[in-house]
Design a protein around this motif. Sequence first.
Motif, PDB file in Angstrom:
ATOM      1  N   GLU A  73      -3.885  -5.183 -57.286  1.00 61.64           N
ATOM      2  CA  GLU A  73      -2.619  -5.917 -57.201  1.00 61.64           C
ATOM      3  C   GLU A  73      -2.596  -7.077 -58.198  1.00 61.64           C
ATOM      4  OE1 GLU A  73       0.294  -7.382 -53.600  1.00 61.64           O
ATOM      5  OE2 GLU A  73      -1.871  -7.349 -53.277  1.00 61.64           O
ATOM      6  N   ASN A  75      -4.205  -7.370 -61.143  1.00 66.28           N
ATOM      7  CA  ASN A  75      -4.169  -6.969 -62.542  1.00 66.28           C
ATOM      8  C   ASN A  75      -3.891  -5.463 -62.634  1.00 66.28           C
ATOM      9  OD1 ASN A  75      -4.387  -6.957 -65.276  1.00 66.28           O
ATOM     10  ND2 ASN A  75      -6.512  -7.665 -65.351  1.00 66.28           N
ATOM     11  N   PRO A  76      -2.635  -5.060 -62.457  1.00 62.35           N
ATOM     12  CA  PRO A  76      -2.327  -3.626 -62.402  1.00 62.35           C
ATOM     13  C   PRO A  76      -2.601  -2.874 -63.710  1.00 62.35           C
ATOM     14  CG  PRO A  76      -0.361  -4.956 -61.932  1.00 62.35           C
ATOM     15  CD  PRO A  76      -1.477  -5.885 -62.219  1.00 62.35           C
ATOM     16  N   GLN A  77      -2.532  -3.549 -64.855  1.00 61.97           N
ATOM     17  CA  GLN A  77      -2.741  -2.861 -66.123  1.00 61.97           C
ATOM     18  C   GLN A  77      -4.204  -2.486 -66.319  1.00 61.97           C
ATOM     19  OE1 GLN A  77      -0.997  -5.802 -65.967  1.00 61.97           O
ATOM     20  NE2 GLN A  77       1.040  -4.863 -66.144  1.00 61.97           N
ATOM     21  N   ASN A  78      -5.115  -3.299 -65.863  1.00 61.21           N
ATOM     22  CA  ASN A  78      -6.547  -3.050 -66.065  1.00 61.21           C
ATOM     23  C   ASN A  78      -7.241  -2.456 -64.847  1.00 61.21           C
ATOM     24  OD1 ASN A  78      -6.337  -4.056 -68.652  1.00 61.21           O
ATOM     25  ND2 ASN A  78      -6.897  -6.137 -68.044  1.00 61.21           N
ATOM     26  N   PRO A  82      -4.907   2.687 -59.687  1.00 57.30           N
ATOM     27  CA  PRO A  82      -3.670   1.956 -59.391  1.00 57.30           C
ATOM     28  C   PRO A  82      -3.510   1.710 -57.888  1.00 57.30           C
ATOM     29  CG  PRO A  82      -3.242   3.858 -60.794  1.00 57.30           C
ATOM     30  CD  PRO A  82      -4.664   3.940 -60.369  1.00 57.30           C
TER      31      PRO A  82
END
Length: 118
Positions: A73, A75-78, A82
């Motif tokens: 939650e 850092n959704p990009q890294n 997901p």
Amino acid sequence: MEQVANLLQRAANSNAVINTLLASVFAVLSLRSVEQQRQIEALEAEKDSLVKANKGLKKTIWDWKQQLFSEAEANPQNAFVPLSTLKVIYGEATPAASVIAGGADKEDAKSTASKIMI
């Protein structure tokens, strides 16, 4: 031979022999009961330690789950996995075909979802 049969007949009719036999059977059964009671107590102690260990493992799993959720939650990009996929894995959301299979057809998504849930 007749003397042995006679001796056995007298022993069978003797109260002392019968009482001795009954007392020895009672003693054997008492010893067996004591041994079984010791086994029961040992198993109960083992059960208590297993219950404590299971509670500890459940807490550890819960902490890891919360950590995974917070990392996904924050850092959704890294995130390695997901957040939506994590929720599906832990049964907190219904699986969507595009979330599980990354846009594959529905049949592949269903087989992937079953593999993840198992």
